[in-house]
Design a protein around this motif. Structure first.
Motif, mmCIF file in Angstrom:
data_model
loop_
_atom_site.group_PDB
_atom_site.id
_atom_site.type_symbol
_atom_site.label_atom_id
_atom_site.label_comp_id
_atom_site.label_asym_id
_atom_site.label_seq_id
_atom_site.Cartn_x
_atom_site.Cartn_y
_atom_site.Cartn_z
ATOM 1 N N ASN A 8 40.097 8.426 -9.508
ATOM 2 C CA ASN A 8 40.615 7.567 -10.584
ATOM 3 C C ASN A 8 40.989 8.382 -11.816
ATOM 4 O O ASN A 8 42.025 8.128 -12.441
ATOM 5 C CB ASN A 8 39.572 6.487 -10.936
ATOM 6 C CG ASN A 8 39.718 5.266 -10.043
ATOM 7 O OD1 ASN A 8 40.571 4.413 -10.277
ATOM 8 N ND2 ASN A 8 38.930 5.189 -8.982
ATOM 9 N N TRP A 11 44.224 10.343 -10.991
ATOM 10 C CA TRP A 11 45.392 9.450 -11.042
ATOM 11 C C TRP A 11 45.853 9.292 -12.488
ATOM 12 O O TRP A 11 47.031 9.386 -12.797
ATOM 13 C CB TRP A 11 45.020 8.056 -10.501
ATOM 14 C CG TRP A 11 45.060 7.894 -9.018
ATOM 15 C CD1 TRP A 11 45.834 8.572 -8.121
ATOM 16 C CD2 TRP A 11 44.296 6.936 -8.255
ATOM 17 N NE1 TRP A 11 45.589 8.103 -6.849
ATOM 18 C CE2 TRP A 11 44.669 7.097 -6.912
ATOM 19 C CE3 TRP A 11 43.348 5.964 -8.580
ATOM 20 C CZ2 TRP A 11 44.117 6.327 -5.879
ATOM 21 C CZ3 TRP A 11 42.796 5.192 -7.560
ATOM 22 C CH2 TRP A 11 43.182 5.384 -6.220
ATOM 23 N N LEU A 17 50.156 10.146 -8.163
ATOM 24 C CA LEU A 17 49.566 9.660 -6.905
ATOM 25 C C LEU A 17 49.781 10.675 -5.788
ATOM 26 O O LEU A 17 49.450 10.412 -4.624
ATOM 27 C CB LEU A 17 50.208 8.324 -6.490
ATOM 28 C CG LEU A 17 50.236 7.193 -7.522
ATOM 29 C CD1 LEU A 17 50.827 5.927 -6.894
ATOM 30 C CD2 LEU A 17 48.842 6.900 -8.051
ATOM 31 N N CYS A 56 46.872 14.277 -7.523
ATOM 32 C CA CYS A 56 45.594 13.568 -7.647
ATOM 33 C C CYS A 56 44.553 14.141 -6.697
ATOM 34 O O CYS A 56 43.374 13.782 -6.786
ATOM 35 C CB CYS A 56 45.775 12.072 -7.393
ATOM 36 S SG CYS A 56 46.259 11.665 -5.698
ATOM 37 N N CYS A 227 50.733 0.225 -4.235
ATOM 38 C CA CYS A 227 50.285 0.690 -5.550
ATOM 39 C C CYS A 227 49.422 -0.385 -6.233
ATOM 40 O O CYS A 227 49.685 -1.579 -6.082
ATOM 41 C CB CYS A 227 51.533 0.976 -6.381
ATOM 42 S SG CYS A 227 51.196 1.814 -7.891
ATOM 43 N N GLY A 231 46.276 2.940 -9.641
ATOM 44 C CA GLY A 231 46.859 3.968 -8.760
ATOM 45 C C GLY A 231 46.900 3.463 -7.334
ATOM 46 O O GLY A 231 47.933 3.073 -6.817
#
Ligand SMILES: O=C(O)c1cc(=O)[nH]c(=O)n1[C@@H]1O[C@H](COP(=O)(O)O)[C@@H](O)[C@H]1O
Length: 269
Positions: A8, A11, A17, A56, A227, A231
């Motif tokens: 998280n 992202w 992503l 990410c 999505c 993210g």
């Protein structure tokens, strides 16, 4: 590192992503690396350092290392990522699946030997085969659901009591196996309709989505299907980024393709 929290953060902080897949094939390395004993490490290290702010996560594929007796280079590579890019989670793509006692050893391999933050797992031996991984509560457990290859439909599309097998996997994992909130699912970018279906079944569970780039998956359709606000997707590309250049500046060429891929993804978020 808690995988889901780190994901998280990555992202958000990198606004990306994109996951760069590390599938090192020495036959495709630039000439200046060809005879180095540490060529696999060095090839991947330069790609990692050139793209870490754009991703990410990184996803090394264990077969590319094991096939060349290069597991020590994989260990060194993951150590390098942890030291130089400590906020970037590492997904070990191993796709293991075996009875519980053997799975315990695979979990030790992934999390203690290689120090991965997450691992890909085949769910078809059932819950007790996944328990040894789930016992590592901070780690990410990423289960195959709807794979990107054409033959994935042979089994994953079978009807099992009114739903498809991949839908059963998605429901089982999200409703029953994910008691620690550490699970994710693999759904190929080559099947955006199934990404949308899995998203419906699983809420905001992270989805690892390979299949853009070399396999031709549609970025726009993938992003629109899966999505979430934070993210939601780990969109992997390996060969299209790794082998963007053939010369000594291959890492810069990889960076250029990674920038373009990240931006193409963000355009549709
Ligand atoms: O689990 C995976 O990462 C995976 C699942 C899947 O359904 N399809 C798939 O391609 N992968 C992996 O994702 C990577 C895709 O590589 P490229 O096609 O070169 O981008 C490879 O390492 C595959 O092993």
């Amino acid at each position: 590192m808690n995988f889901i929290k780190a994901l998280n953060s990555a992202w958000h902080e990198n606004n990306s992503l994109l996951c760069v897949g590390l599938d090192p094939d020495p036959a495709r390395f630039p000439a200046h690396l060809q005879n180095r004993p540490d060529a696999i490490f060095e090839f991947c290290r330069a790609i990692v350092d050139a793209t870490a702010d754009l991703v990410c996560s990184f996803k090394p594929q264990i077969a590319y290392f094991a096939a060349r007796r290069a597991e020590e280079q994989l260990e060194a590579l993951i150590d390098h990522i942890h030291v130089r890019h400590p906020k970037t989670p590492v997904i070990l793509d191993a796709k293991r699946g075996d009875i519980g006692s053997t799975a315990e050893q695979y979990a030790i391999e992934a999390f203690e030997r290689f120090r991965a933050d997450a691992v890909t797992i085949n769910p078809y031996l059932g819950r007790d085969s996944v328990d040894p991984y789930l016992a590592y509560c901070d780690k990410g457990i990423i289960l195959l659901c709807r794979t990107s290859n054409p033959g994935g439909s042979d089994l994953q599309f079978l009807d099992v009591g009114g739903e498809k097998l991949y839908e059963r996997v998605a429901r089982l994992v999200s409703k029953e196996w994910n008691t620690n909130g550490q699970c994710a699912l693999v759904v190929g970018a080559t099947f955006p309709g199934e990404i949308a279906r899995v998203r419906t079944l699983t809420g905001d569970m992270p989805l690892l989505v390979p299949g853009i780039g070399a396999q031709g998956g549609d970025i726009e359709a993938t992003v629109r299907a899966g999505c979430t606000a934070s993210g939601g997707l780990i969109i992997n590309s390996s060969r299209a980024i790794l082998y963007a250049g053939k010369g000594e500046d291959y890492a810069n060429a990889a960076r250029s393709v990674a920038v373009a891929t990240r931006d193409a993804i963000n355009l549709h978020r």
